[in-house]
Design an enzyme around this catalytic site. Structure first.
Site, PDB file in Angstrom:
ATOM      1  N   ASP A 190       1.000  -1.220   0.159  1.00  0.00           N
ATOM      2  CA  ASP A 190       0.150  -0.139   0.008  1.00  0.00           C
ATOM      3  C   ASP A 190       0.930   1.087   0.105  1.00  0.00           C
ATOM      4  O   ASP A 190       2.084   1.011   0.504  1.00  0.00           O
ATOM      5  CB  ASP A 190      -0.862  -0.084   0.998  1.00  0.00           C
ATOM      6  CG  ASP A 190      -1.690   1.162   1.393  1.00  0.00           C
ATOM      7  OD1 ASP A 190      -2.427   1.451   0.538  1.00  0.00           O
ATOM      8  OD2 ASP A 190      -1.337   1.917   2.460  1.00  0.00           O
ATOM      9  N   THR A 192       0.224   4.931   0.679  1.00  0.00           N
ATOM     10  CA  THR A 192       0.093   5.668   1.949  1.00  0.00           C
ATOM     11  C   THR A 192       0.345   5.225   3.412  1.00  0.00           C
ATOM     12  O   THR A 192      -0.418   4.276   3.848  1.00  0.00           O
ATOM     13  CB  THR A 192      -1.298   6.651   1.915  1.00  0.00           C
ATOM     14  OG1 THR A 192      -1.501   7.101   0.657  1.00  0.00           O
ATOM     15  CG2 THR A 192      -1.411   7.728   3.020  1.00  0.00           C
ATOM     16  N   LYS A 371      -9.450  -3.457  -3.365  1.00  0.00           N
ATOM     17  CA  LYS A 371      -8.157  -3.810  -3.002  1.00  0.00           C
ATOM     18  C   LYS A 371      -7.878  -5.619  -3.143  1.00  0.00           C
ATOM     19  O   LYS A 371      -6.920  -6.131  -3.596  1.00  0.00           O
ATOM     20  CB  LYS A 371      -7.682  -3.388  -1.731  1.00  0.00           C
ATOM     21  CG  LYS A 371      -7.354  -1.795  -1.905  1.00  0.00           C
ATOM     22  CD  LYS A 371      -6.356  -1.215  -1.009  1.00  0.00           C
ATOM     23  CE  LYS A 371      -6.083   0.112  -1.200  1.00  0.00           C
ATOM     24  NZ  LYS A 371      -5.323   0.959  -0.107  1.00  0.00           N
TER      25      LYS A 371
END
Length: 521
Positions: A190, A192, A371
């Protein structure tokens, strides 16, 4: 309208709730009054705040700043978006399968082999007329075939590897997750909060005619010192870092979706994004324009500082890439593992990060519920995939991946969904986890080979198969051999402690070119 404080559990669809600055939205709903910037990073994965006004939808658990909102509740409890993500996690975890420990199977098989070998030895020597040695040789077979070494071959390695991982900031929640890590073909990060710090930082300052960088920062920081916006904090932090002169501001006013303004030394100073220029009809000088154009092309957030209708200059504010990220990607490539990134941010931002740190594949603008599907696409063709994340929005993907790895600073939901937790929030520890998995597997195989070979050779000898060739193993020697085999297996497992998992040294300090953004006005 009178405001009453009630527990979240008593909220119902249709209720109107007041969300004050700095507080969390208690339930899903629609804004009916007010304006505020809302941090939705825990749901969307985007580090930028989103401007919300009448008619906009808000999600339970997100945080409002810069203003208050009145929200009509549309979903509570199990019907909220957050609860939906939790259900996705549960479904992904339920779809996994369990495997039986190899060590238990091997030890169970050896038990039957030992009993059968003892019975054959007793029968053979008893009916051969050598009844005196029949019992001795049978006892020797049972002693030497005791499955201590084979039973310890894998559990001891697992115990040491788990302990070694904990000492190096790797918490192994699921033993099978660590075992599967040795076969990984790809690691997905991921963005962030994992590859980036999840907080903004000033990376560029362009002063206009008649203004220097320190004056520009001083005026911008004076205005933003009164704001709760993440971008404002970045500007104030940069001003402190450069030790610029402190200016006092008065009559601060937040401009939702645009920026903020205040009186500084009797002048109205406004700090904001491109929309501010359009509304104020401010002309950008060429020497500033060249920088803002380049920043925008790199996906950076451009903020302008305007004093009484004249542009003082512009600032670039970005989400800082962790200095460890590039090293982590490089080491994964050296292990023969491809690296991908999933993010809810724009493609421009994602591609900028990928270029700086060497990411192989990028999936940008991915919603939380998508996701897990993205992870499944990467798993196509039988690839073994690890997912590394820190947010609630990463939890379904963590549970779907072959190996889920959570950054320790992340949310409780992300940590619960992962098999391995990185306590130090350092992406280089992903490399350490894979190295630990591979080294542990090698030790398991070495111990299994030794324990198996020992029994293949020792049992026939103990049973008197080579007596006629002058080789007759005494019971005492059999006991020593059995103990020695166990000691060798234990000593070999202890050698695993020599494995170095921590990064070799500190990484370089922040390079302003290695910064990206996901903040926009």
């Amino acid at each position: 309208m009178e405001v009453e404080t009630v527990p979240i559990s008593e909220l119902h669809v249709g209720d109107i709730v007041l969300v004050r600055p700095g507080t969390r939205v208690p339930a899903d709903g629609i804004v009916i009054e007010g304006n505020a910037d809302v941090d939705e990073s825990m749901i969307t994965g985007e580090s930028r705040t989103v401007s919300k006004g009448p008619g906009a939808a808000v999600i339970a658990g997100t945080v409002a700043s810069g203003g208050s909102l009145r929200v009509r509740v549309t979903a509570v409890g199990e019907q909220t978006a957050l609860s939906g993500i939790m259900r996705l996690v549960a479904a992904a975890q339920a779809s996994g399968s369990r495997t039986q420990a190899l060590a238990d199977r091997a030890a169970a098989i050896l038990f039957y082999v030992a009993v059968a070998s003892g019975a054959i030895t007793l029968t053979y020597w008893w009916f051969s007329g050598d009844k005196e040695h029949a019992l001795i040789r049978t006892a020797t077979v049972l002693i030497i075939a005791c499955p201590h070494a084979l039973g310890l071959a894998i559990p001891l390695v697992i115990a040491i590897s788990t302990s070694l991982g904990a000492q190096n900031g790797l918490l192994v929640k699921d033993r099978l997750a660590l075992e599967r890590a040795r076969n990984l073909d790809m690691v997905i990060f991921d963005k962030t909060g994992t590859l980036t710090r999840g907080s903004p930082a000033v990376s560029g300052v362009a002063a206009g005619p008649g203004t220097n960088e320190n004056d520009l920062l001083a005026h911008a920081a004076a205005v933003e010192a009164n704001s709760e916006h993440p971008l404002a904090k970045a500007i104030v932090t940069e001003a402190k870092r450069r030790k610029v002169s402190t200016l006092q501001a008065a009559d601060f006013e937040a401009l939702p979706g645009r920026g903020g303004k205040a009186l500084v030394n009797g002048k109205t100073i406004v700090v904001g994004g491109p929309r501010l220029l359009t509304e104020s009809k401010v002309v950008v000088p060429p020497e500033v324009q060249k920088w803002t154009t380049a920043w925008a092309a790199d996906g950076k957030t451009v903020l302008y500082v305007v004093a009484e209708g004249r542009l003082l200059g512009a600032l670039a504010v970005e989400d800082e890439i962790r200095p460890e990220s590039k090293e982590a990607v490089t080491e994964l490539h050296q292990l023969g593992i491809r690296v991908a990134m999933i993010t809810g941010d724009s493609k421009t931002v994602a591609d900028s990060v990928a270029r700086h740190i060497g990411i192989d594949e990028v999936a940008a603008e991915v919603l939380p519920a998508e996701k897990a599907s993205a992870v499944k696409r990467f798993q196509a063709g039988g690839k073994k995939v690890a997912m590394v994340g820190d947010g609630v929005n990463d939890a379904p993907a963590l549970a779907t991946a072959d190996v889920g790895i959570a950054i320790g600073a992340g949310t409780d939901v992300a940590i619960e969904s992962a098999g391995i937790v990185l306590v130090r929030s350092d992406p280089r520890d992903v490399v350490g986890a894979i190295k630990l998995s591979r080294a542990s597997y090698r030790k398991m195989i070495q111990n299994l080979i030794w324990a198996t070979a020992y029994n293949v050779v020792a049992i026939p000898v103990a049973g008197g198969l080579f007596v006629r060739k002058g080789i007759d193993l005494p019971m005492s020697v059999g006991a020593v051999a059995m103990s020695l085999s166990t000691i060798i297996v234990a000593a070999n497992a202890q050698l695993l402690r020599r494995l170095k998992l921590r990064p070799r040294g500190p990484v370089k300090k922040r390079n302003l070119s290695e910064i990206t953004t996901s903040f926009y006005f």
